[in-house]
Enzyme design. Structure first.
Site, PDB file in Angstrom:
ATOM      1  N   ASP A  29      -2.522  -7.451  19.859  1.00 17.08           N
ATOM      2  CA  ASP A  29      -3.708  -7.957  19.149  1.00 17.08           C
ATOM      3  C   ASP A  29      -4.620  -8.715  20.112  1.00 17.08           C
ATOM      4  OD1 ASP A  29      -2.188  -8.872  15.935  1.00 17.08           O
ATOM      5  OD2 ASP A  29      -1.990  -7.136  17.258  1.00 17.08           O
ATOM      6  N   TYR A  32      -7.125  -6.542  21.668  1.00 16.17           N
ATOM      7  CA  TYR A  32      -8.185  -6.168  20.721  1.00 16.17           C
ATOM      8  C   TYR A  32      -9.167  -7.332  20.585  1.00 16.17           C
ATOM      9  CZ  TYR A  32     -10.564  -4.493  16.537  1.00 16.17           C
ATOM     10  OH  TYR A  32     -11.527  -4.068  15.652  1.00 16.17           O
ATOM     11  N   ASP A  33      -8.625  -8.544  20.373  1.00  8.58           N
ATOM     12  CA  ASP A  33      -9.495  -9.719  20.160  1.00  8.58           C
ATOM     13  C   ASP A  33     -10.370  -9.986  21.380  1.00  8.58           C
ATOM     14  OD1 ASP A  33      -6.981 -11.565  18.251  1.00  8.58           O
ATOM     15  OD2 ASP A  33      -8.402  -9.962  17.717  1.00  8.58           O
ATOM     16  N   SER A  78     -12.119   7.925 -15.272  1.00  8.57           N
ATOM     17  CA  SER A  78     -10.791   7.301 -15.324  1.00  8.57           C
ATOM     18  C   SER A  78      -9.792   8.413 -15.639  1.00  8.57           C
ATOM     19  CB  SER A  78     -10.773   6.240 -16.425  1.00  8.57           C
ATOM     20  OG  SER A  78     -11.270   6.845 -17.607  1.00  8.57           O
ATOM     21  N   LEU A  79      -8.529   8.095 -15.532  1.00  6.23           N
ATOM     22  CA  LEU A  79      -7.490   9.091 -15.773  1.00  6.23           C
ATOM     23  C   LEU A  79      -6.918   8.905 -17.163  1.00  6.23           C
ATOM     24  CD1 LEU A  79      -5.596   8.758 -12.377  1.00  6.23           C
ATOM     25  CD2 LEU A  79      -6.954  10.710 -13.129  1.00  6.23           C
ATOM     26  N   GLU A 107       1.066  11.506  -6.565  1.00  2.00           N
ATOM     27  CA  GLU A 107       0.682  10.403  -5.669  1.00  2.00           C
ATOM     28  C   GLU A 107       0.945   9.052  -6.342  1.00  2.00           C
ATOM     29  OE1 GLU A 107      -3.492  11.023  -4.878  1.00  2.00           O
ATOM     30  OE2 GLU A 107      -3.201  13.181  -4.676  1.00  2.00           O
ATOM     31  N   LYS A 109       0.041   5.416  -7.698  1.00  2.00           N
ATOM     32  CA  LYS A 109      -1.182   4.824  -8.251  1.00  2.00           C
ATOM     33  C   LYS A 109      -1.210   3.355  -7.830  1.00  2.00           C
ATOM     34  CE  LYS A 109      -3.904   4.537 -12.509  1.00  2.00           C
ATOM     35  NZ  LYS A 109      -4.282   3.118 -12.344  1.00  2.00           N
ATOM     36  N   ARG A 130     -16.316   0.836  -8.484  1.00  2.00           N
ATOM     37  CA  ARG A 130     -16.410   1.822  -9.558  1.00  2.00           C
ATOM     38  C   ARG A 130     -17.423   1.360 -10.599  1.00  2.00           C
ATOM     39  NH1 ARG A 130     -14.519   2.445 -14.521  1.00  2.00           N
ATOM     40  NH2 ARG A 130     -14.100   4.549 -15.304  1.00  2.00           N
ATOM     41  N   GLU A 164      -8.530   3.572  -3.276  1.00  2.00           N
ATOM     42  CA  GLU A 164      -8.172   2.296  -3.898  1.00  2.00           C
ATOM     43  C   GLU A 164      -8.079   1.224  -2.832  1.00  2.00           C
ATOM     44  OE1 GLU A 164      -7.764   2.885  -7.151  1.00  2.00           O
ATOM     45  OE2 GLU A 164      -6.971   1.025  -7.950  1.00  2.00           O
TER      46      GLU A 164
HETATM   47  C1  LIG Z   1      -8.820  12.346  -9.351  1.00  2.00           C
HETATM   48  O1  LIG Z   1      -9.101  11.058  -9.857  1.00  2.00           O
HETATM   49  C2  LIG Z   1      -8.272  10.046  -9.502  1.00  2.00           C
HETATM   50  N1  LIG Z   1      -7.269  10.213  -8.619  1.00  2.00           N
HETATM   51  C3  LIG Z   1      -6.464   9.170  -8.282  1.00  2.00           C
HETATM   52  N2  LIG Z   1      -5.446   9.324  -7.391  1.00  2.00           N
HETATM   53  C4  LIG Z   1      -4.669   8.289  -7.060  1.00  2.00           C
HETATM   54  N3  LIG Z   1      -3.665   8.469  -6.162  1.00  2.00           N
HETATM   55  N4  LIG Z   1      -4.848   7.040  -7.591  1.00  2.00           N
HETATM   56  C5  LIG Z   1      -5.836   6.836  -8.491  1.00  2.00           C
HETATM   57  N5  LIG Z   1      -5.998   5.593  -9.004  1.00  2.00           N
HETATM   58  C6  LIG Z   1      -6.697   7.898  -8.878  1.00  2.00           C
HETATM   59  N6  LIG Z   1      -7.714   7.710  -9.771  1.00  2.00           N
HETATM   60  C7  LIG Z   1      -8.499   8.768 -10.101  1.00  2.00           C
HETATM   61  C8  LIG Z   1      -9.639   8.581 -11.068  1.00  2.00           C
END
Ligand SMILES: COc1nc2nc(N)nc(N)c2nc1C
Length: 307
Positions: A29, A32-33, A78-79, A107, A109, A130, A164
């Protein structure tokens, strides 16, 4: 002097990528610094040598008075949620009825804040929250303080990536220790702390919060001409983005359920909080065939862990 500035940009970009994206630093580090402070000194002496993508933006700049509102090019949806095996099997039945048998990309979340990053000819030009899904807040200066966010990527592409932003558990513990020392109210959880950090008008404060990020989708996938979500994630890796490698391509819903059972047990060993598992139809053509409801993709669902 321009030559030295270009050399410093190149070195700092490389060292930053090794440390914050690959987690395999090649220099300490302190190195880098030292280089970063040399560049800061040069930019102070020769302000016209400072560019918007200079590594010195990582430390934050002058505070904003408010966040500009910006409309998303396409809504950040949203999902749909699943809470148990039956919900997941019902999702699978709907998918198979629609497009036949599919592979699922599964994947983690991450329990953080959804953000959108826009790149123009390979340079980061904008970062948005978002917001309400249609309009987000312009938090570009704060996004630039997240070291895992590349300021410049390996190809001069113009596109948008989404992911995220989150606060690793270690950063959260450190933050609350600092707050305790100052007699300030503690942050409730890493997600709230991350939201609070990204919504700091003073990016110098955001820089201190040690946020991290995982990218998970490219907005206009045709830009990358990839056939699947799995290939899109690999392409994001190649471009220098940080994606979450705890992901699995599953042949069917039974394998998805196995993977969910695994993370239900193991998730407390992760360096960050997750609030669920995201299951996506892997093939992009089949995603397009399934399309969207008013609010969510029909080709993806979020399994939520019991609160
Ligand atoms: C395709 O849309 C998304 N994909 C995602 N994938 C991951 N891994 N995590 C999320 N929070 C997520 N949220 C959304 C709206």
């Amino acid at each position: 002097m321009q030559q030295r500035v270009d050399e410093l940009h190149r070195l700092l970009h490389q060292y930053n990528y090794e440390y914050h994206v690959l987690d395999t630093p090649s220099v300490p580090d302190s190195e880098y610094d030292k280089l970063l402070h040399e560049l800061i000194a040069i930019e102070e002496a020769y302000p016209d040598l400072k560019t918007a993508d200079s590594p010195t933006v990582r430390v934050g700049g002058t505070p904003l008075s408010s966040f500009e509102k910006v409309r998303h090019d396409t809504p950040m949806l949203s999902l749909g949620n699943a809470f148990n095996e039956e919900d997941l099997r019902a999702f699978d039945r709907r998918v198979v009825e629609g497009v036949g048998r599919v592979d699922y990309m599964v994947e983690l979340k991450i329990d953080g804040l959804a953000v959108s990053l826009k790149y123009q000819e390979g340079r980061l030009v904008q970062g948005l929250t978002r917001g309400d899904g249609t309009t987000g807040e312009n938090i570009t200066e704060n996004i630039k303080t997240i070291y895992a966010v590349p300021l410049v990527i390996n190809e001069p592409l113009t596109f948008e990536v989404r992911g995220e932003a989150y606060m690793p558990r270690q950063s959260f513990i450190h933050l609350n220790k600092e707050k305790e020392k100052k007699g300030e109210p503690l942050a409730a959880n890493p997600r709230n702390a991350a939201a609070g950090s990204l919504r700091q008008l003073d990016s110098k404060l955001a820089a201190k919060r040690k946020l991290d990020i995982f990218l998970y989708s490219v907005n206009d996938l045709r830009e990358l001409d990839v056939p699947s979500q799995s290939a899109a994630l690999d392409r994001l890796d190649d471009l220098g983005f940080k994606t979450n490698h705890e992901r699995r391509l599953c042949q069917d819903i039974d394998e998805v359920l196995d993977y969910i059972r695994y993370w239900t047990e193991e998730r407390n060993h992760l360096a960050y909080d997750i609030d669920g598992i995201v299951i996506k139809v892997n093939d992009l053509a089949k995603q397009e065939e399934l399309g969207f409801t008013a609010r969510s993709p029909r080709w993806a669902i979020a399994y939520k862990f019991p609160a």
